[in-house]
Scaffold this active site. Structure first.
Site, short mmCIF file in Angstrom:
data_model
loop_
_atom_site.label_atom_id
_atom_site.label_comp_id
_atom_site.label_asym_id
_atom_site.label_seq_id
_atom_site.Cartn_x
_atom_site.Cartn_y
_atom_site.Cartn_z
N ASP A 377 0.52 -0.94 0.06
CA ASP A 377 -0.14 -0.07 0.03
C ASP A 377 1.06 1.37 -0.08
O ASP A 377 2.24 1.35 0.16
CB ASP A 377 -0.46 -0.35 1.08
CG ASP A 377 -1.85 1.39 1.48
OD1 ASP A 377 -2.73 1.67 0.35
OD2 ASP A 377 -1.92 2.10 2.34
N LYS A 378 0.90 2.44 -0.37
CA LYS A 378 1.00 3.71 -0.48
C LYS A 378 1.32 4.42 0.71
O LYS A 378 2.59 3.93 1.42
CB LYS A 378 1.25 4.06 -2.27
CG LYS A 378 1.40 5.53 -1.60
CD LYS A 378 1.59 6.07 -2.96
CE LYS A 378 -0.05 7.16 -2.21
NZ LYS A 378 0.53 8.62 -1.54
N THR A 524 -2.31 1.95 -4.88
CA THR A 524 -2.62 3.05 -4.30
C THR A 524 -4.24 4.13 -5.08
O THR A 524 -4.42 3.55 -6.19
CB THR A 524 -1.81 4.13 -4.58
OG1 THR A 524 -1.75 5.92 -3.31
CG2 THR A 524 -1.16 4.38 -5.44
N GLY A 525 -4.73 4.76 -3.74
CA GLY A 525 -5.83 5.98 -4.27
C GLY A 525 -5.66 6.99 -5.40
O GLY A 525 -6.09 6.88 -6.02
N ASP A 575 -6.54 -1.90 4.10
CA ASP A 575 -6.51 -2.74 3.65
C ASP A 575 -6.56 -4.60 3.89
O ASP A 575 -6.45 -5.27 3.73
CB ASP A 575 -4.56 -2.53 3.29
CG ASP A 575 -4.07 -1.38 2.78
OD1 ASP A 575 -4.80 -1.18 2.11
OD2 ASP A 575 -3.74 -0.91 3.61
#
Length: 699
Positions: A377-378, A524-525, A575
């Protein structure tokens, strides 16, 4: 002593963790006492049996003849005295093995105890018959020395098991026994830890242990959390900061408000996780259990076959054939095989916990050694989740970078906006500001050193028709960075670019993972420009941008569909579905919240390098297991023919006692090898994959 030793090799380390763990001052619960009693019992039985063995050696006809004192020591009835001492050794020293025989038969899992019990019973019954008139050879001295050596081996082994099982006790000892509770009248009262409740206020003096999880309401200090998180550097704490029970306060006094106690505390949750991990059986352990049971059956069969070959096939005397059979059964005890995996499990789990790596699912953890891709995840994982200044551009010759940052930081020091806070943090020196005003949706302004300074967005420039022709701006915006502009006395003087700060360890972790032939990806979003910039900065192989939280699991599944084993690394909240979908789910930066139900491994710190540490520890743990299994099975392949008398023609013949020495040595080697599993501070110089790692694992 109630010692069901059949649990020991077959059920691994699980019985060491079954007893409850009392967080309120037991200092480690009952399983330490259980092992301590076992070790003490074996020690006591060994020394008493050894003392009883001395007269047995003196009265043994064979040894008397070897030394040449048969005529001097021999007296009427000495055989019955010899029988009496030998019976004492058999029943007292051999009792744990005899009892273990019944336990193993009852559980239908024949093992080490069955072999030893059959061997010493055979020797005792046959020798007793000879003592009372049957023609043959007396085995009493071999019986006594065999029991002595078996007891000594078990004593040494139990000490090794205790050493490997001390993780929970060491964790429990972190908690102090009492606390300085602040009373409503302002006085301070010493109370036992069990009396603390949520919302109580507690005073912690310099150098003292923090008695409970809480939030600092007064004071400032540095706190050593090394035993809880593996972080060796003391962490600075101030009002509003969280503290963990068991950490050590530094130089300042702190007043905290208790937020969790007992089973809800961080330490208690860690202990539960360690317990569960040490109790869980791995695939390798199930293989070892099955091998140990079959080895017992093979050993008993070999014992019978050896007896028949020497007695019938080779026409040797009954006593010789019995001695060979007993030696085969003793030397092939699957004790080392039974300990091969459980000890490694105990050591690796304890080692991980001490370094802030909490294992919830052992099967997934052991599978981490085969990972082919890690998806990060970022926000909050590869990055810190907060804005920071990445670039400062001077757009006028009459100002320098430092002055530009000082002007911007001075104006923004009066604003609560996250971007303003990041700009303020970028300059150590701030100047006095007059006439501060916020420009809604566009920025802020004020007078600094008599000059009008504005820190504004691109939208403000467009509104004011201020020309922006510098070619350096567009690439920064293309990277997804936020760019703000500094205007002094109505003229554009510079630009400041900000982005989510990339963790310093992120690139290092990616480099090591790629050196281990593991693909590195990111979910990432954020928009594609930001994702591309982060990917290039840390050196990712692939990234997925603009992914909604509910779609992250589908992306993990998409990567898995390529036929590769995938780990997902995220913060454990947004997540969660992706963590559950991955082959190995790793929750990073859980901090004091370790109850992340969907993760297989929980990393206490927000450090991507801990992902590397987990994979390296998984590989090192597996290597240790294989080394131990190879030794335990390979040893028997060599030992059985030797014990059966394969080298008899060359004058090599093992006694049952020497067989017991070799068997015990094998067990001790396996125990010591397990204890050699360590997280090292420095990598091997020749280990390219680990060179960049901060805390690589070596086995």
């Amino acid at each position: 002593m109630e010692h069901h030793h059949s649990e020991h090799p077959q059920d691994g380390m699980s019985h060491t963790m079954r007893e409850g763990h009392d967080m309120k001052g037991s200092k480690g619960g009952n399983h330490t006492d259980h092992h301590a009693h076992m070790a003490a019992d074996f020690r006591k039985r060994f020394w008493i049996s050894l003392i009883l063995t001395l007269p047995i050696l003196v009265l043994s006809p064979l040894l008397q003849k070897l030394v040449g004192v048969r005529e001097i020591i021999h007296f009427p009835g000495d055989t019955y005295v010899l029988f009496g001492f030998s019976s004492a050794v058999f029943w007292y020293g051999g009792w744990p093995f005899l009892k273990g025989l019944f336990e193993e038969i009852k559980s239908r899992q024949p093992g080490m105890m069955t072999l030893v019990a059959v061997a010493i019973t055979t020797a005792y019954v046959y020798s007793s018959a000879v003592a009372f008139g049957l023609t043959g050879k007396i085995f009493f001295w071999e019986l006594a020395t065999l029991v002595d050596i078996m007891l000594l081996g078990h004593w040494i082994e139990m000490r090794s098991v205790m050493g490997a099982s001390k993780a929970l006790e060491e964790l429990a000892k972190l908690m102090p026994s009492d606390a300085h509770k602040l009373m409503p009248d302002g006085s301070v009262k010493g109370v036992p830890l069990g009396e603390l409740a949520v919302d109580d206020k507690v005073l912690i003096k310099p150098g003292e242990k923090i008695p409970a999880d809480g939030v600092i309401v007064e004071g400032e200090s540095s706190v050593n959390e090394a035993m809880l998180t593996g972080e060796s550097t003391p962490v600075a704490k101030k009002t509003g900061g969280k503290v963990i029970g068991g950490a050590i306060n530094g130089e300042g006094s702190l007043t905290i408000e208790v937020k969790s106690t007992g089973k809800d505390s961080f330490l208690a949750q860690v202990i539960v996780l360690v317990k569960q991990a040490q109790e869980s059986k791995s695939k390798t352990q199930r293989l070892a259990d099955t091998a140990a049971m079959w080895l017992t059956i093979v050993a008993l069969s070999c014992g019978v076959v050896t007896f028949l070959i020497w007695l019938v096939g080779m026409s040797k005397e009954f006593a010789f054939a019995i001695e060979r059979a007993v030696t085969v059964m003793v030397i092939t005890c699957p004790h080392a095989l039974g300990l091969a995996v459980p000890l490694v499990v105990a050591v690796s789990t304890a080692l991980a916990a001490k370094n802030g790596l909490l294992i919830r699912n052992r099967v997934s953890f052991e599978g981490a050694r085969k990972l082919q891709a890690v998806i990060f995840d970022k926000t909050g994982t590869l990055t810190e989740g907060r804005f920071g200044v990445t670039d400062t551009l001077v757009l006028s010759r009459d100002i320098d970078e430092e002055t530009l940052r000082q002007y911007a930081a001075s104006v923004d020091a009066n604003s609560e906006h996250p971007i303003a806070k990041a700009i303020t943090a970028a300059s150590e020196k701030r100047l006095p500001v007059e006439n501060f005003k916020s420009i809604p949706g566009k920025g802020a302004e004020g007078r600094v050193e008599g000059k009008e300074v504005k820190v504004v967005s691109p939208g403000f420039l467009h509104e004011q028709n201020i020309d922006l022709a510098d070619p350096r701006i567009e690439p920064l915006q293309a990277q997804g960075k936020t760019v703000v502009f500094v205007i002094v006395e109505g003229k554009l003087k510079g630009a400041i670019a900000l982005a989510d700060i990339i963790r310093p360890e992120a690139k290092q972790a990616i480099d090591v993972l790629k050196a281990l032939n593991i693909q590195c990806m990111m979910l990432t979003g954020d928009n594609k420009a930001t994702a591309k910039w982060v990917s290039e900065q840390v050196g990712l192989d692939e990234y997925f941008a603009e992914v909604l939280p509910q779609d992250k699991a589908a992306k993990v599944k998409e990567v898995q569909s390529r036929g590769i084993l995938v780990a997902m690394t995220g913060d454990g909240v947004n997540d969660a579905p992706a963590l559950a979908q991955a082959d190995v789910g790793i929750a990073i930066g859980a901090g004091s919240d370790v109850a992340v139900e969907t993760a297989d491994v929980i990393l206490v710190r927000s450090n991507p390098l801990d992902v590397v540490a987990i994979i390296q520890l998984s590989r090192a743990t597996h290597r240790k297991m294989i080394q131990n299994l190879f030794w335990a099975t390979g040893y028997n392949a060599f030992a059985i023919p030797l014990a059966a008398g394969a080298l008899y023609a060359w004058g090599v013949l093992l006694s049952p006692a020497l067989g017991a020495v070799l068997m015990s040595a094998s067990t001790v080697i396996v125990a010591v090898n397990a204890r050699l599993l360590r997280l090292k501070a420095e990598p091997k110089s020749e280990d390219k994959a680990s060179r960049a790692a901060v805390r690589p694992v070596r086995s």
